[in-house]
Scaffold this motif. Structure first.
Motif, PDB file in Angstrom:
ATOM      1  N   LEU A 238      -4.455  -8.785  -1.200  1.00  0.00           N
ATOM      2  CA  LEU A 238      -4.183  -9.612  -0.036  1.00  0.00           C
ATOM      3  C   LEU A 238      -2.931  -9.431   0.695  1.00  0.00           C
ATOM      4  CD1 LEU A 238      -6.347 -11.144   1.886  1.00  0.00           C
ATOM      5  CD2 LEU A 238      -5.836 -13.042   0.744  1.00  0.00           C
ATOM      6  N   GLU A 239      -2.010  -9.750  -0.437  1.00  0.00           N
ATOM      7  CA  GLU A 239      -0.681  -9.531  -0.206  1.00  0.00           C
ATOM      8  C   GLU A 239      -0.074  -8.445   0.622  1.00  0.00           C
ATOM      9  OE1 GLU A 239       2.465 -11.925  -2.347  1.00  0.00           O
ATOM     10  OE2 GLU A 239       1.146 -11.400  -4.092  1.00  0.00           O
ATOM     11  N   LEU A 240      -0.734  -7.118   0.176  1.00  0.00           N
ATOM     12  CA  LEU A 240      -0.365  -5.905   0.680  1.00  0.00           C
ATOM     13  C   LEU A 240      -0.957  -5.687   2.009  1.00  0.00           C
ATOM     14  CD1 LEU A 240      -0.526  -3.819  -2.606  1.00  0.00           C
ATOM     15  CD2 LEU A 240       1.602  -4.257  -1.447  1.00  0.00           C
ATOM     16  N   LEU A 241      -2.266  -6.172   2.147  1.00  0.00           N
ATOM     17  CA  LEU A 241      -2.809  -5.958   3.283  1.00  0.00           C
ATOM     18  C   LEU A 241      -1.878  -6.710   4.672  1.00  0.00           C
ATOM     19  CD1 LEU A 241      -6.614  -6.330   2.566  1.00  0.00           C
ATOM     20  CD2 LEU A 241      -5.494  -4.443   3.556  1.00  0.00           C
ATOM     21  N   GLU A 242      -1.674  -8.052   4.166  1.00  0.00           N
ATOM     22  CA  GLU A 242      -0.818  -8.702   4.926  1.00  0.00           C
ATOM     23  C   GLU A 242       0.457  -8.032   5.312  1.00  0.00           C
ATOM     24  OE1 GLU A 242       0.234 -13.485   5.014  1.00  0.00           O
ATOM     25  OE2 GLU A 242       1.011 -12.253   3.250  1.00  0.00           O
ATOM     26  N   ALA A 243       1.368  -7.582   4.200  1.00  0.00           N
ATOM     27  CA  ALA A 243       2.503  -6.787   4.405  1.00  0.00           C
ATOM     28  C   ALA A 243       2.513  -5.834   5.254  1.00  0.00           C
ATOM     29  CB  ALA A 243       3.249  -6.716   3.073  1.00  0.00           C
ATOM     30  N   ARG A 244       1.342  -5.095   5.359  1.00  0.00           N
ATOM     31  CA  ARG A 244       1.103  -3.991   6.124  1.00  0.00           C
ATOM     32  C   ARG A 244       0.506  -4.133   7.531  1.00  0.00           C
ATOM     33  NH1 ARG A 244      -0.909   0.545   1.704  1.00  0.00           N
ATOM     34  NH2 ARG A 244      -1.146   1.876   3.647  1.00  0.00           N
ATOM     35  N   GLY A 245       0.095  -5.296   7.848  1.00  0.00           N
ATOM     36  CA  GLY A 245      -0.433  -5.907   8.891  1.00  0.00           C
ATOM     37  C   GLY A 245      -1.831  -5.366   9.114  1.00  0.00           C
ATOM     38  N   LEU A 246      -2.610  -5.289   8.032  1.00  0.00           N
ATOM     39  CA  LEU A 246      -4.086  -4.703   8.084  1.00  0.00           C
ATOM     40  C   LEU A 246      -4.967  -5.733   7.798  1.00  0.00           C
ATOM     41  CD1 LEU A 246      -3.145  -1.581   6.038  1.00  0.00           C
ATOM     42  CD2 LEU A 246      -3.546  -1.539   8.403  1.00  0.00           C
ATOM     43  N   LEU A 247      -4.805  -7.008   8.119  1.00  0.00           N
ATOM     44  CA  LEU A 247      -5.738  -8.120   7.656  1.00  0.00           C
ATOM     45  C   LEU A 247      -6.673  -7.853   8.592  1.00  0.00           C
ATOM     46  CD1 LEU A 247      -3.351 -11.109   6.869  1.00  0.00           C
ATOM     47  CD2 LEU A 247      -4.622  -9.807   5.322  1.00  0.00           C
ATOM     48  N   ASP A 248      -6.537  -7.666   9.846  1.00  0.00           N
ATOM     49  CA  ASP A 248      -7.590  -7.455  10.905  1.00  0.00           C
ATOM     50  C   ASP A 248      -8.342  -6.221  10.927  1.00  0.00           C
ATOM     51  OD1 ASP A 248      -7.102 -10.332  11.607  1.00  0.00           O
ATOM     52  OD2 ASP A 248      -5.765  -9.711  12.934  1.00  0.00           O
ATOM     53  N   SER A 249      -7.678  -5.073  10.357  1.00  0.00           N
ATOM     54  CA  SER A 249      -8.279  -3.860  10.164  1.00  0.00           C
ATOM     55  C   SER A 249      -9.240  -3.297   9.342  1.00  0.00           C
ATOM     56  CB  SER A 249      -7.144  -2.899  10.297  1.00  0.00           C
ATOM     57  OG  SER A 249      -6.119  -3.182  11.236  1.00  0.00           O
ATOM     58  N   VAL A 250      -9.081  -4.030   7.983  1.00  0.00           N
ATOM     59  CA  VAL A 250      -9.867  -3.696   6.868  1.00  0.00           C
ATOM     60  C   VAL A 250     -10.930  -4.609   6.612  1.00  0.00           C
ATOM     61  CG1 VAL A 250      -9.844  -2.930   4.477  1.00  0.00           C
ATOM     62  CG2 VAL A 250      -7.958  -2.410   6.043  1.00  0.00           C
ATOM     63  N   GLU A 251     -11.967  -4.149   6.305  1.00  0.00           N
ATOM     64  CA  GLU A 251     -13.049  -5.334   5.912  1.00  0.00           C
ATOM     65  C   GLU A 251     -12.746  -5.496   4.293  1.00  0.00           C
ATOM     66  OE1 GLU A 251     -17.824  -5.715   5.142  1.00  0.00           O
ATOM     67  OE2 GLU A 251     -16.942  -4.012   6.258  1.00  0.00           O
ATOM     68  N   PHE A 252     -12.507  -6.700   3.817  1.00  0.00           N
ATOM     69  CA  PHE A 252     -12.178  -6.993   2.832  1.00  0.00           C
ATOM     70  C   PHE A 252     -12.878  -8.231   2.123  1.00  0.00           C
ATOM     71  CE2 PHE A 252      -9.221  -9.997   0.179  1.00  0.00           C
ATOM     72  CZ  PHE A 252      -8.751  -9.247  -0.747  1.00  0.00           C
ATOM     73  N   GLN A 253     -13.175  -8.104   0.866  1.00  0.00           N
ATOM     74  CA  GLN A 253     -13.868  -9.048   0.095  1.00  0.00           C
ATOM     75  C   GLN A 253     -13.580  -9.141  -1.287  1.00  0.00           C
ATOM     76  OE1 GLN A 253     -18.201  -8.397  -0.325  1.00  0.00           O
ATOM     77  NE2 GLN A 253     -18.193  -6.319  -1.124  1.00  0.00           N
ATOM     78  N   VAL A 254     -13.845 -10.266  -1.877  1.00  0.00           N
ATOM     79  CA  VAL A 254     -13.457 -10.454  -3.497  1.00  0.00           C
ATOM     80  C   VAL A 254     -14.763 -10.901  -4.067  1.00  0.00           C
ATOM     81  CG1 VAL A 254     -12.397 -11.925  -5.120  1.00  0.00           C
ATOM     82  CG2 VAL A 254     -11.237 -11.191  -2.914  1.00  0.00           C
ATOM     83  N   VAL A 255     -15.249 -10.089  -5.014  1.00  0.00           N
ATOM     84  CA  VAL A 255     -16.613 -10.271  -5.663  1.00  0.00           C
ATOM     85  C   VAL A 255     -16.052 -10.970  -7.207  1.00  0.00           C
ATOM     86  CG1 VAL A 255     -18.518  -9.196  -6.614  1.00  0.00           C
ATOM     87  CG2 VAL A 255     -17.779  -8.200  -4.649  1.00  0.00           C
ATOM     88  N   PRO A 256     -16.706 -12.343  -7.254  1.00  0.00           N
ATOM     89  CA  PRO A 256     -16.072 -12.964  -8.322  1.00  0.00           C
ATOM     90  C   PRO A 256     -16.707 -12.538  -9.736  1.00  0.00           C
ATOM     91  CG  PRO A 256     -17.927 -14.240  -6.825  1.00  0.00           C
ATOM     92  CD  PRO A 256     -17.542 -13.193  -6.190  1.00  0.00           C
ATOM     93  N   GLY A 257     -16.007 -12.777 -10.828  1.00  0.00           N
ATOM     94  CA  GLY A 257     -16.664 -12.446 -12.040  1.00  0.00           C
ATOM     95  C   GLY A 257     -16.342 -13.729 -12.869  1.00  0.00           C
TER      96      GLY A 257
END
Length: 255
Positions: free
Chosen positions: A96-115
């Motif tokens: 999530l930090e890397l997506l934020e740093a690269r300005g991609l938060l709104d470009s990539v569909e992102f999800q966390v699957v818990p374990g």
């Protein structure tokens, strides 16, 4: 080209039976699976068949997650795996930090699957040590100053939390578990029940039930979780038990 989905998946403690259906579904759907080699070894090879697998070493977290983002941006459905839960000392935050740093938060569909987190797997083997309030502290000072770790240990122990210790000892950090137990001992009795689980829910699993005063720091390594009880924790039938307080409110002696 539309980016692919990027999922960060928690594999659980290690036993294939503890991999969630949602995590298995994400792995089955993925075209690319990225992870630390030891964690990739926890996955049924059939789930990785015909997929591109990207493996890096222990210190390759940033490289690993950046590669996963590149794969997603190239249109591939990509999964980054972590052991335990990906949001507990795992890769979810870094991705999530890397997506934020690269300005991609709104470009990539992102999800966390818990374990199932490693601490929960270890606690189940020890009994019921986490039934009341507890704190988790990692003893790794690679990313967190040791002075801050000591401060957190002292605060948690002074508040009478059950304390679970991640990354308790390594070849490079051979003395920090002993120091952590000493700090906890400022506030807790040496008779406080304590447990150590190594390789929880994996081949070679072992568990030790002892006390704070008798805990041997050299018995732990990076594959171990240490749990130190609070002032109410006791041993019941060879298992750690931290009561929630029901006995003070209800009759537990049967009819």
């Amino acid at each position: 080209m539309k980016p692919g989905r990027l999922s960060v998946v928690g594999l659980g403690p290690g036993d294939a039976a503890l991999l969630s259906p949602l995590a298995a579904e994400a792995l089955e759907r993925a075209a690319v699976v990225v992870g630390y080699g030891t964690y990739l070894d926890l996955i049924d090879p059939e789930l990785l068949a015909s997929k591109a697998v990207v493996s890096t070493g222990m210190m390759g977290e940033v490289q690993r997650c950046a590669k996963a983002i590149d794969q997603a941006m190239a249109g591939e459905d990509t999964v980054v795996v972590s052991s335990g839960d990906a949001g507990v000392y795992g890769m979810a935050g870094l991705v999530l930090e890397l997506l934020e740093a690269r300005g991609l938060l709104d470009s990539v569909e992102f999800q966390v699957v818990p374990g199932i987190p490693a601490v929960i797997g270890a606690a189940a083997i020890l009994g019921a040590p986490l039934t009341h309030d507890f704190a988790c502290v990692s003893l790794s000072d690679l990313l967190t100053p040791w002075e801050l770790i000591e401060k957190r240990l002292d605060a948690a122990a002074s508040a009478d939390f059950v304390i679970a210790l991640y990354n308790p000892r390594s070849k490079r950090r051979s003395g920090q578990l002993a120091r952590a137990l000493e700090i906890i001992g400022r506030h807790a009795s040496p008779q406080t029940p304590a447990g150590l689980v190594r390789n929880a829910w994996r081949e070679g699993q072992s568990a030790l039930l002892t006390t704070l005063g008798l805990m041997d720091p050299e018995a732990a390594d990076m594959l171990s979780i240490v749990v130190v009880g609070n002032s109410q924790t006791r041993v019941a039938g060879g298992r750690m038990l931290t009561p929630r307080g029901y006995a003070g409110k209800y009759s537990l002696g049967g009819s």
